[in-house]
Scaffold this active site. Sequence first.
Site, PDB file in Angstrom:
ATOM      1  N   GLY A   5      -2.723   2.300  -4.141  1.00 19.16           N
ATOM      2  CA  GLY A   5      -2.229   3.597  -4.469  1.00 19.16           C
ATOM      3  C   GLY A   5      -2.026   4.174  -2.784  1.00 19.16           C
ATOM      4  O   GLY A   5      -1.804   3.619  -1.974  1.00 19.16           O
ATOM      5  N   VAL A  53       0.744  -0.994   0.077  1.00 15.54           N
ATOM      6  CA  VAL A  53      -0.044   0.271  -0.242  1.00 15.54           C
ATOM      7  C   VAL A  53       0.916   1.223   0.073  1.00 15.54           C
ATOM      8  O   VAL A  53       2.060   1.182   0.787  1.00 15.54           O
ATOM      9  CB  VAL A  53      -0.800   0.135   1.228  1.00 15.54           C
ATOM     10  CG1 VAL A  53      -1.773   1.079   1.350  1.00 15.54           C
ATOM     11  CG2 VAL A  53      -1.839  -1.273   1.423  1.00 15.54           C
ATOM     12  N   CYS A  54       0.582   2.150  -0.815  1.00 16.75           N
ATOM     13  CA  CYS A  54       1.163   3.561  -0.591  1.00 16.75           C
ATOM     14  C   CYS A  54       2.703   3.445  -0.986  1.00 16.75           C
ATOM     15  O   CYS A  54       2.771   2.603  -2.209  1.00 16.75           O
ATOM     16  CB  CYS A  54       0.974   4.263   0.597  1.00 16.75           C
ATOM     17  SG  CYS A  54       1.496   5.946   0.564  1.00 16.75           S
ATOM     18  N   THR A  55       3.795   3.952  -0.476  1.00 15.87           N
ATOM     19  CA  THR A  55       5.040   3.899  -0.897  1.00 15.87           C
ATOM     20  C   THR A  55       5.714   2.483  -0.390  1.00 15.87           C
ATOM     21  O   THR A  55       6.878   2.293  -0.506  1.00 15.87           O
ATOM     22  CB  THR A  55       5.844   5.096  -0.246  1.00 15.87           C
ATOM     23  OG1 THR A  55       5.591   4.927   1.139  1.00 15.87           O
ATOM     24  CG2 THR A  55       5.571   6.306  -0.630  1.00 15.87           C
ATOM     25  N   GLY A  56       5.023   1.652   0.283  1.00 13.51           N
ATOM     26  CA  GLY A  56       5.276   0.318   0.322  1.00 13.51           C
ATOM     27  C   GLY A  56       5.676  -0.442  -0.761  1.00 13.51           C
ATOM     28  O   GLY A  56       6.675  -1.402  -0.802  1.00 13.51           O
TER      29      GLY A  56
END
Length: 230
Positions: free
Chosen positions: A153, A103-106
């Site tokens: 995202g 998720v996200c910048t993961g």
Amino acid sequence: MPEPALHVAFLLFPHVTQLDLTGPAQVLSRLGNAKLDLVAKTLDPVPTDAQFSLLPTATFDQVPRTDILCVPGGFGTVAAMEDDETLAWLRQVAADATWVTSVCTGSLLLAAAGLLTGYRAACHWASREQLALFGVEPVAQRVVFDRNRVTGGGVTAGIDFALALTAAIRGEEHAKFVQLSLEYDPAPPFDSGSPERAEPATLARYHAMIEKFSPGRAEKVRAIAEKLRG
């Protein structure tokens, strides 16, 4: 007939964005016959970006494999990308995982571990293009499936991601049941949830916040990518 048992491992690292983790965790906890672990280097409390800490349930050594690996993002992503022990654990558990997700910048963390090379992936809009530094195709969508890689995202997209993954694993009817049980029926009060619709002053304020809490982040990610290319 009971659903097959599943194990879900969330990576936990300092200064994680807690909703990147807790949003999907709330959804995936309702997969049925599933056990969730928050996995960190030690069992010490891990500070998040929301002024409270999360307690790990297991260490890297205690979770050598999992069915679903989920990697959140946050202000601590760059430091985690530079941590050899973290990257080694990600590679180890991803090797046999049924689903490798973020998720996200993961997704940048997965990319730094070499786990998204040649894949399409999502990321937070402000960092999405940095995926290309690691041989990943950035995609401007809230949820991206590419084989057994599933990426969400930014932040709130983690709930959408988890519902989509639930549907892939347990079927659409179960995912709809989970959505209803959580009353996930978003109606945001402002149309400011993407850089395309946000006002210029709001966008500038966001970039200033990033530079304050994670100065030089883009340059650091580029340096990590160049180091990995050797």
